[in-house]
Design a protein around this motif. Structure first.
Motif, PDB file in Angstrom:
ATOM      1  N   ALA A   2      35.897  82.520  32.906  1.00  0.00           N
ATOM      2  CA  ALA A   2      35.293  83.094  34.115  1.00  0.00           C
ATOM      3  C   ALA A   2      36.160  82.790  35.323  1.00  0.00           C
ATOM      4  CB  ALA A   2      33.884  82.516  34.295  1.00  0.00           C
ATOM      5  N   LEU A   3      36.643  81.546  35.392  1.00  0.00           N
ATOM      6  CA  LEU A   3      37.505  81.159  36.514  1.00  0.00           C
ATOM      7  C   LEU A   3      38.764  82.021  36.560  1.00  0.00           C
ATOM      8  CD1 LEU A   3      37.425  77.232  36.745  1.00  0.00           C
ATOM      9  CD2 LEU A   3      36.699  78.921  38.439  1.00  0.00           C
ATOM     10  N   ARG A   4      39.332  82.179  35.321  1.00  0.00           N
ATOM     11  CA  ARG A   4      40.568  82.979  35.259  1.00  0.00           C
ATOM     12  C   ARG A   4      40.321  84.392  35.787  1.00  0.00           C
ATOM     13  NH1 ARG A   4      41.564  80.500  30.444  1.00  0.00           N
ATOM     14  NH2 ARG A   4      40.828  82.317  29.243  1.00  0.00           N
ATOM     15  N   TRP A   5      39.185  84.998  35.340  1.00  0.00           N
ATOM     16  CA  TRP A   5      38.887  86.364  35.803  1.00  0.00           C
ATOM     17  C   TRP A   5      38.649  86.383  37.314  1.00  0.00           C
ATOM     18  CZ3 TRP A   5      40.433  89.925  32.788  1.00  0.00           C
ATOM     19  CH2 TRP A   5      40.297  89.819  31.388  1.00  0.00           C
ATOM     20  N   LEU A   6      38.119  85.333  37.862  1.00  0.00           N
ATOM     21  CA  LEU A   6      37.843  85.276  39.298  1.00  0.00           C
ATOM     22  C   LEU A   6      39.118  85.108  40.121  1.00  0.00           C
ATOM     23  CD1 LEU A   6      34.643  83.056  39.840  1.00  0.00           C
ATOM     24  CD2 LEU A   6      35.025  85.397  40.635  1.00  0.00           C
ATOM     25  N   ARG A   7      40.081  84.330  39.540  1.00  0.00           N
ATOM     26  CA  ARG A   7      41.293  84.009  40.296  1.00  0.00           C
ATOM     27  C   ARG A   7      42.311  85.136  40.288  1.00  0.00           C
ATOM     28  NH1 ARG A   7      41.638  78.098  37.897  1.00  0.00           N
ATOM     29  NH2 ARG A   7      40.190  77.037  39.315  1.00  0.00           N
ATOM     30  N   ARG A   8      42.014  86.132  39.545  1.00  0.00           N
ATOM     31  CA  ARG A   8      42.948  87.269  39.558  1.00  0.00           C
ATOM     32  C   ARG A   8      43.030  87.869  40.938  1.00  0.00           C
ATOM     33  NH1 ARG A   8      42.620  91.345  34.606  1.00  0.00           N
ATOM     34  NH2 ARG A   8      44.263  90.355  33.422  1.00  0.00           N
ATOM     35  N   ASP A   9      44.077  88.566  41.191  1.00  0.00           N
ATOM     36  CA  ASP A   9      44.196  89.216  42.497  1.00  0.00           C
ATOM     37  C   ASP A   9      42.994  90.111  42.740  1.00  0.00           C
ATOM     38  OD1 ASP A   9      46.467  87.864  42.621  1.00  0.00           O
ATOM     39  OD2 ASP A   9      47.782  89.563  42.060  1.00  0.00           O
ATOM     40  N   VAL A  10      42.748  90.858  41.707  1.00  0.00           N
ATOM     41  CA  VAL A  10      41.524  91.666  41.805  1.00  0.00           C
ATOM     42  C   VAL A  10      40.547  91.093  40.772  1.00  0.00           C
ATOM     43  CG1 VAL A  10      40.514  93.975  41.647  1.00  0.00           C
ATOM     44  CG2 VAL A  10      42.927  93.691  42.321  1.00  0.00           C
ATOM     45  N   PRO A  11      39.656  90.257  41.219  1.00  0.00           N
ATOM     46  CA  PRO A  11      38.743  89.631  40.240  1.00  0.00           C
ATOM     47  C   PRO A  11      37.952  90.675  39.454  1.00  0.00           C
ATOM     48  CG  PRO A  11      38.487  88.669  42.435  1.00  0.00           C
ATOM     49  CD  PRO A  11      39.372  89.861  42.603  1.00  0.00           C
ATOM     50  N   ASP A  12      37.913  90.430  38.125  1.00  0.00           N
ATOM     51  CA  ASP A  12      37.153  91.359  37.270  1.00  0.00           C
ATOM     52  C   ASP A  12      35.736  90.777  37.097  1.00  0.00           C
ATOM     53  OD1 ASP A  12      35.993  92.886  35.317  1.00  0.00           O
ATOM     54  OD2 ASP A  12      37.869  93.078  34.124  1.00  0.00           O
ATOM     55  N   LEU A  13      34.842  91.266  37.960  1.00  0.00           N
ATOM     56  CA  LEU A  13      33.501  90.682  37.994  1.00  0.00           C
ATOM     57  C   LEU A  13      32.701  90.943  36.715  1.00  0.00           C
ATOM     58  CD1 LEU A  13      32.457  91.234  41.719  1.00  0.00           C
ATOM     59  CD2 LEU A  13      33.256  89.157  40.595  1.00  0.00           C
ATOM     60  N   GLY A  14      33.017  92.072  36.072  1.00  0.00           N
ATOM     61  CA  GLY A  14      32.323  92.383  34.775  1.00  0.00           C
ATOM     62  C   GLY A  14      32.612  91.294  33.764  1.00  0.00           C
ATOM     63  N   GLU A  15      33.956  90.938  33.652  1.00  0.00           N
ATOM     64  CA  GLU A  15      34.339  89.890  32.691  1.00  0.00           C
ATOM     65  C   GLU A  15      33.732  88.559  33.091  1.00  0.00           C
ATOM     66  OE1 GLU A  15      35.698  90.006  29.862  1.00  0.00           O
ATOM     67  OE2 GLU A  15      36.525  92.049  29.818  1.00  0.00           O
TER      68      GLU A  15
END
Ligand code: ADP
Length: 642
Positions: free
Chosen positions: A442-455
């Motif tokens: 979840a953290l990884r998906w959040l830290r993306r430039d464009v966080p993937d909120l679905g993931e």
């Protein structure tokens, strides 16, 4: 003779009278001889006086013959006189003839009187003959002088056989006490009554009730004894049988190790009748709606007898102190009296139950009891027998057993604690690891430039799910260790198997095991404790996985569930490991049997007792090299359509 008797009645010790014809002939010849001598011989004596002998002989035959002989004697006397002396000679021959005629007349008169007396006596004797009793008269010295028809019929000897014999010798009489004493009592009181034993002509012994009465002459001396006997052999025999049976009953009653009471329920019967007359139709509901009648009835049941064992149960000192009403001994907690009354009213012969009786020192003793109602016979309500068995010891033993079983079960659960620790760690670790993994994702998906909120959302959902699983595992372990009752739930077998697989997923994956499920569709629900059912499956799967750990190639664990019988579902866990050698197979379920370095050897033992506690069986089949199959059954939950 004026009477017509079918039987000759004999009196006195003499022989029976000579027959009619010889007597008549003798009388006739004698009369002729006297006449000839009187007429033809020049004898100047009163030969005609001898006609009295002719009259006496005829008197022995009958009244008619007596009158005939008397008339003939008169005629012959007169004829002889006339032929010898003619009409005009009056002198001493005339006086002799007159004396002879007077003698004949007097003897005739006396004989007639004698005959009347004899006939009267005979009539009285015939009255005695009407009786069925055996009656005889004997001399005070012993010989029999009269023997009735009843005596002939019962004893078997005819009158002529018995008369003249000593009664005691003939009948071989056995007296209840000394014979001389009995005779003395008879002489003193004039009568004697007793029961004696005698023998009939055929030798059969009979018991007779004997009554004696003494007859005295005008000077008060004993002249005869009238003995009346009644055959009471059968009465005595049934009386003896009754006495024996009563004695036997008494022995059993007193010697029985069970407590016994004889109760009288007759007043309860009258109360029930009153109730019926007052219009009560349904006794059961009447009793259910009020205790007033039951309380009254309880007080009306009288205890009329008890045995020593019953006294011992209640601690009563003696029978009289015990006797009273049922209310005095029945504990106030008793629930069975109403049912006993219903059984009694229905006419049941037997009722049994369990209740408590009060002891004299106020304790309550648990007892099993059986009531036997004798039935509908008149007066039998007073003979209700009650068997009572003190079950204090049994109850104590049963309670101790239950406590021991509970402790044992708890000890068994605690004993598995050590063994379970490893798998608990795995089980809890596994969701924790999943939570960490999902959290990191979840953290990884959040830290993306464009966080993937679905993931992020699905990673957090997994995190929550895994958290819940960890919590469920903890709950299960707590339940398992708690000292609680086995719960029985209606469980869907497929669901429980899937949950169990989830629990050991980590262990299986670590060992490269693939799981194959063969679960029949539409399986009925089973009745089981969810946690324990899962525990069995987990244990068998972990064992299977461990058994395949060292084999090369594919490691397959197959889970099967199918309907076996109308009331059972069969489960099987099959592995493709080395299998189990025969010598180990036999010991597999023994507690502490293990082949593993860190094993405890309790898993299978607990599985087996768990399955058996559910009413099923756990078995194993295995051939070395072909893996092992552990199979068990669980009962189908009732009310489930097949
Ligand atoms: P533990 O696993 O602690 O040894 P268990 O009672 O569960 O105790 O098992 C007892 C023994 O039974 C094991 O040590 C093992 O030798 C044998 N066993 C159990 N399951 C299997 C199996 N599937 N295949 C071969 N052996 C087994």
């Amino acid at each position: 003779m004026a009477t017509s008797v079918a039987r000759e009645i004999h009196f006195g010790p003499g022989a029976p009278p000579t027959g009619r014809i010889p007597l008549g002939l003798a009388a006739g010849l004698l009369a002729l001889a006297i006449f000839v001598v009187d007429t033809l011989t020049p004898l100047e004596g009163a030969v005609a006086v001898l006609y009295v002998v002719v009259v006496l002989l005829a008197a022995k035959i009958s009244r008619r013959d007596l009158m005939l002989a008397s008339a003939a004697s008169v005629v012959l006397t007169a004829a002889a006189y006339l032929m010898s002396h003619g009409w005009h000679h009056v002198g001493s021959p005339t006086i002799r003839a007159a004396v002879s005629l007077a003698a004949t007349g007097i003897v005739t008169f006396l004989s007639l009187q004698n005959q009347q007396a004899s006939e009267k006596l005979l009539a009285q004797a015939q009255l005695l003959d009407l009786s069925h009793d055996m009656i005889f008269v004997r001399d005070p010295a012993g010989p029999i002088t009269f023997w009735s028809r009843g005596a002939e019929e019962c004893y078997g000897w005819t009158g002529s056989e018995a008369i003249g014999r000593r009664a005691d010798d003939l009948l071989r009489t056995r007296y209840p006490s000394d014979r001389t004493g009995i005779e003395a009592e008879l002489l003193c009181r004039g009568w004697w009554v007793g029961v004696v034993r005698q023998r009939t002509k055929s030798g059969f012994e009979i018991v007779v009730e004997s009554r004696w009465a003494i007859q005295r002459d005008e000077r008060g001396r004993p002249s005869g004894v009238l003995e009346t006997h009644r055959d009471v052999t059968e009465r005595e025999a049934s009386h003896a049988a009754l006495t024996q049976s009563e004695r036997r009953y008494r022995r059993m009653f007193d010697a029985s190790r069970a407590g016994l009471q004889q109760q009288d329920w007759s007043q309860v019967r009258s109360e029930l009748r009153k109730l019926e007359r007052s219009g009560v139709q349904d006794l059961a509901s009447h009793l259910a709606h009020g205790t007033e009648f039951l309380e009254r009835a309880k007080a009306l049941v009288r205890i009329v007898d008890v045995n020593p064992a019953m006294l011992a149960i209640t601690g009563a000192g003696s029978v009289p102190t015990f006797l009273g009403s049922l209310k005095d001994i029945l504990s106030e907690t008793d629930q069975t009296f109403a049912e006993s009354v219903l059984a009694f009213a229905r006419g049941d012969r037997f009722f049994e139950g369990e209740t408590e009786v009060r002891t004299v020192d106020g304790r309550r003793v648990p007892v099993l009891f059986g009531l036997t109602f004798p039935g509908e016979e008149e007066g039998s309500d007073g003979e209700v027998l009650v068997f009572v068995v003190d079950v204090t010891e049994r109850d104590k033993a049963q309670n101790a057993l239950l406590a021991a079983q509970a402790d044992l079960a708890r000890a068994a659960r605690v004993a598995t604690l050590g063994e379970l620790t490893a798998s608990i760690a795995h089980e809890v670790n596994q969701p924790l690891a999943a939570i960490v993994t999902s959290g990191e994702a979840a953290l990884r998906w959040l830290r993306r430039d464009v966080p993937d909120l679905g993931e992020v959302s699905s990673a957090l959902t997994r995190t929550i799910d895994e958290g819940k699983r960890a919590s469920a595992i903890v709950t299960r372990i707590r339940t398992f260790l708690a000292k609680g009752q086995l719960s029985r739930d209606r469980l869907n077998p497929a669901e429980v198997i899937e949950d169990a697989v989830l629990l050991v997923e980590h262990e299986l994956a670590k060992n490269g095991v693939t799981v194959h499920m063969q679960i029949d569709a539409d399986l009925p629900e089973v009745l089981a404790d969810r946690v324990q059912f899962q525990q069995v499956l987990v244990n068998l799967m972990v064992n299977g996985a461990q058994a395949m750990a060292s084999i090369p190639g594919s490691r397959r664990l197959t889970l099967r569930a199918k309907r076996e019988a109308a009331d059972q579902v069969a489960f099987a866990v099959r592995d493709s490991g080395h299998g189990i050698a025969d010598d180990r197979l036999a010991r597999l379920f023994e507690p502490f049997f293990t082949t593993k370095n860190e094993g405890m050897g309790m898993g299978l033992a607990i599985c087996r007792s768990t399955v058996e506690a559910h009413g099923g069986r756990l078995t194993v089949q295995s051939r070395p090299g072909e893996g092992a199959t552990f199979a068990f059954t669980l009962p189908v939950a009732e009310g489930v359509s097949p």
